[in-house]
Design a protein around this motif. Sequence first.
Motif, PDB file in Angstrom:
ATOM      1  N   GLY A 162      49.039   6.312 -56.872  1.00 49.88           N
ATOM      2  CA  GLY A 162      48.749   6.075 -55.459  1.00 49.88           C
ATOM      3  C   GLY A 162      47.274   6.201 -55.140  1.00 49.88           C
ATOM      4  N   TRP A 163      46.439   6.213 -56.175  1.00 50.45           N
ATOM      5  CA  TRP A 163      44.994   6.345 -56.001  1.00 50.45           C
ATOM      6  C   TRP A 163      44.355   4.967 -55.942  1.00 50.45           C
ATOM      7  CZ3 TRP A 163      43.359  10.541 -60.128  1.00 50.45           C
ATOM      8  CH2 TRP A 163      44.086  11.718 -59.905  1.00 50.45           C
ATOM      9  N   SER A 164      43.105   4.937 -55.479  1.00 51.53           N
ATOM     10  CA  SER A 164      42.334   3.693 -55.461  1.00 51.53           C
ATOM     11  C   SER A 164      41.832   3.369 -56.860  1.00 51.53           C
ATOM     12  CB  SER A 164      41.128   3.826 -54.523  1.00 51.53           C
ATOM     13  OG  SER A 164      41.550   3.876 -53.177  1.00 51.53           O
ATOM     14  N   VAL A 212      43.706  15.520 -48.652  1.00 47.88           N
ATOM     15  CA  VAL A 212      43.903  15.834 -47.231  1.00 47.88           C
ATOM     16  C   VAL A 212      42.827  16.809 -46.760  1.00 47.88           C
ATOM     17  CG1 VAL A 212      45.463  16.960 -45.593  1.00 47.88           C
ATOM     18  CG2 VAL A 212      46.363  15.292 -47.230  1.00 47.88           C
ATOM     19  N   ALA A 213      42.522  17.816 -47.582  1.00 53.84           N
ATOM     20  CA  ALA A 213      41.482  18.787 -47.223  1.00 53.84           C
ATOM     21  C   ALA A 213      40.126  18.108 -47.071  1.00 53.84           C
ATOM     22  CB  ALA A 213      41.401  19.892 -48.267  1.00 53.84           C
ATOM     23  N   ALA A 214      39.918  17.039 -47.819  1.00 51.88           N
ATOM     24  CA  ALA A 214      38.657  16.287 -47.732  1.00 51.88           C
ATOM     25  C   ALA A 214      38.692  15.267 -46.603  1.00 51.88           C
ATOM     26  CB  ALA A 214      38.378  15.575 -49.055  1.00 51.88           C
ATOM     27  N   ASP A 215      39.819  15.221 -45.862  1.00 53.67           N
ATOM     28  CA  ASP A 215      39.984  14.298 -44.733  1.00 53.67           C
ATOM     29  C   ASP A 215      39.768  12.847 -45.170  1.00 53.67           C
ATOM     30  OD1 ASP A 215      40.608  13.703 -42.101  1.00 53.67           O
ATOM     31  OD2 ASP A 215      38.510  13.754 -41.454  1.00 53.67           O
ATOM     32  N   ALA A 216      40.387  12.499 -46.301  1.00 52.91           N
ATOM     33  CA  ALA A 216      40.226  11.156 -46.857  1.00 52.91           C
ATOM     34  C   ALA A 216      41.586  10.472 -46.977  1.00 52.91           C
ATOM     35  CB  ALA A 216      39.559  11.230 -48.217  1.00 52.91           C
ATOM     36  N   GLN A 217      41.563   9.158 -46.915  1.00 47.62           N
ATOM     37  CA  GLN A 217      42.788   8.367 -47.020  1.00 47.62           C
ATOM     38  C   GLN A 217      43.192   8.123 -48.474  1.00 47.62           C
ATOM     39  OE1 GLN A 217      44.620   7.446 -44.318  1.00 47.62           O
ATOM     40  NE2 GLN A 217      43.153   8.738 -43.238  1.00 47.62           N
ATOM     41  N   THR A 218      42.230   8.171 -49.363  1.00 47.63           N
ATOM     42  CA  THR A 218      42.516   7.864 -50.766  1.00 47.63           C
ATOM     43  C   THR A 218      41.582   8.638 -51.669  1.00 47.63           C
ATOM     44  OG1 THR A 218      42.832   6.033 -52.341  1.00 47.63           O
ATOM     45  CG2 THR A 218      40.941   5.878 -50.848  1.00 47.63           C
ATOM     46  N   MET A 219      41.817   8.539 -52.975  1.00 50.11           N
ATOM     47  CA  MET A 219      40.941   9.155 -53.971  1.00 50.11           C
ATOM     48  C   MET A 219      41.021   8.295 -55.226  1.00 50.11           C
ATOM     49  SD  MET A 219      43.141  12.472 -55.248  1.00 50.11           S
ATOM     50  CE  MET A 219      42.121  12.765 -56.688  1.00 50.11           C
ATOM     51  N   THR A 220      40.267   8.675 -56.241  1.00 49.88           N
ATOM     52  CA  THR A 220      40.239   7.878 -57.469  1.00 49.88           C
ATOM     53  C   THR A 220      39.929   8.776 -58.661  1.00 49.88           C
ATOM     54  OG1 THR A 220      39.380   5.839 -58.445  1.00 49.88           O
ATOM     55  CG2 THR A 220      37.776   7.264 -57.340  1.00 49.88           C
ATOM     56  N   LEU A 221      39.919   8.176 -59.824  1.00 47.73           N
ATOM     57  CA  LEU A 221      39.453   8.846 -61.041  1.00 47.73           C
ATOM     58  C   LEU A 221      38.023   8.392 -61.276  1.00 47.73           C
ATOM     59  CD1 LEU A 221      39.835  10.461 -63.705  1.00 47.73           C
ATOM     60  CD2 LEU A 221      40.757   8.366 -64.715  1.00 47.73           C
ATOM     61  N   ALA A 242      31.960   5.973 -51.463  1.00 43.42           N
ATOM     62  CA  ALA A 242      32.052   7.381 -51.850  1.00 43.42           C
ATOM     63  C   ALA A 242      33.386   7.932 -51.351  1.00 43.42           C
ATOM     64  CB  ALA A 242      30.895   8.177 -51.266  1.00 43.42           C
ATOM     65  N   ILE A 243      34.343   8.031 -52.253  1.00 39.71           N
ATOM     66  CA  ILE A 243      35.649   8.603 -51.911  1.00 39.71           C
ATOM     67  C   ILE A 243      35.913   9.765 -52.857  1.00 39.71           C
ATOM     68  CG2 ILE A 243      36.584   6.446 -50.989  1.00 39.71           C
ATOM     69  CD1 ILE A 243      38.114   6.090 -53.624  1.00 39.71           C
ATOM     70  N   PRO A 244      36.813  10.677 -52.480  1.00 41.14           N
ATOM     71  CA  PRO A 244      37.104  11.790 -53.385  1.00 41.14           C
ATOM     72  C   PRO A 244      37.481  11.285 -54.777  1.00 41.14           C
ATOM     73  CG  PRO A 244      38.129  12.170 -51.260  1.00 41.14           C
ATOM     74  CD  PRO A 244      37.578  10.770 -51.227  1.00 41.14           C
ATOM     75  N   ALA A 245      37.030  12.030 -55.779  1.00 41.94           N
ATOM     76  CA  ALA A 245      37.254  11.594 -57.161  1.00 41.94           C
ATOM     77  C   ALA A 245      37.568  12.781 -58.054  1.00 41.94           C
ATOM     78  CB  ALA A 245      36.028  10.858 -57.686  1.00 41.94           C
ATOM     79  N   MET A 246      38.504  12.568 -58.952  1.00 41.79           N
ATOM     80  CA  MET A 246      38.826  13.541 -59.993  1.00 41.79           C
ATOM     81  C   MET A 246      37.971  13.194 -61.201  1.00 41.79           C
ATOM     82  SD  MET A 246      40.836  16.066 -60.270  1.00 41.79           S
ATOM     83  CE  MET A 246      40.650  17.193 -61.641  1.00 41.79           C
ATOM     84  N   ALA A 247      37.250  14.171 -61.704  1.00 37.88           N
ATOM     85  CA  ALA A 247      36.391  13.947 -62.873  1.00 37.88           C
ATOM     86  C   ALA A 247      36.958  14.711 -64.060  1.00 37.88           C
ATOM     87  CB  ALA A 247      34.968  14.412 -62.573  1.00 37.88           C
ATOM     88  N   LEU A 248      36.967  14.057 -65.205  1.00 33.33           N
ATOM     89  CA  LEU A 248      37.454  14.668 -66.439  1.00 33.33           C
ATOM     90  C   LEU A 248      36.386  14.583 -67.515  1.00 33.33           C
ATOM     91  CD1 LEU A 248      40.994  13.010 -66.693  1.00 33.33           C
ATOM     92  CD2 LEU A 248      40.431  15.214 -65.662  1.00 33.33           C
TER      93      LEU A 248
END
Length: 197
Positions: free
Chosen positions: A122-124, A68-77, A131-137
């Motif tokens: 619920g992620w893409s 939400v802070a990134a103003d995005a509808q979705t995110m991914t890994l 380019a969508i928000p992404a969690m990196a591990l």
Amino acid sequence: MPIVLGLTVGSAIYGAYYYVSQQNAEQKALAAAPPDSFMAKPSAEECVIARAALTALHAAGSDTAWRVAADAQTMTLAVDTRVVNPADVIGYSDDEADDLRGKLAADWRGCPGMAAFVSGLGWSAMGGDEAIPAMALGRPAMNKTGDEARLYEAFSAPNPDTGVLFLARGPWLATLHRGADGAWRVVSTADLKHIRR
């Protein structure tokens, strides 16, 4: 006039249906995509640890808040693991650093069921071109007894002006312990401190 209005509404409905069906088809194709054959494959234990860390983030609501802070509808890994040199950061024990040293970048799609797991959050799907928000591990660093692991985590979001992903949150190290039941649980997180040279 009613005919024109009917055609306009009908066209809008068809356009929305077509867009949604294309998005769904793309997500299914990405979810079925095989891992990169040129990258390492995470071990079964690394896959379990990654799922435990992502489950903790999701349960805390962090993924939603950051998206939400990134103003995005979705995110991914992010598909590829981040390569961390333990000599450059503070936070790893000696045996964890030894375990992490020499681990190559791996593709999280190599974990059986990871695509379905990411979708269940619920992620893409992983591996898209947008380019969508992404969690990196990073790959987990294990201690010698195999009951503690530390995992590099970071959250990236697209720059609103350029669309290029940048580090929006983190990085940090999550510490996980394996319980008596064999399940991995996040017990703490700490900001990743770099060694100043």
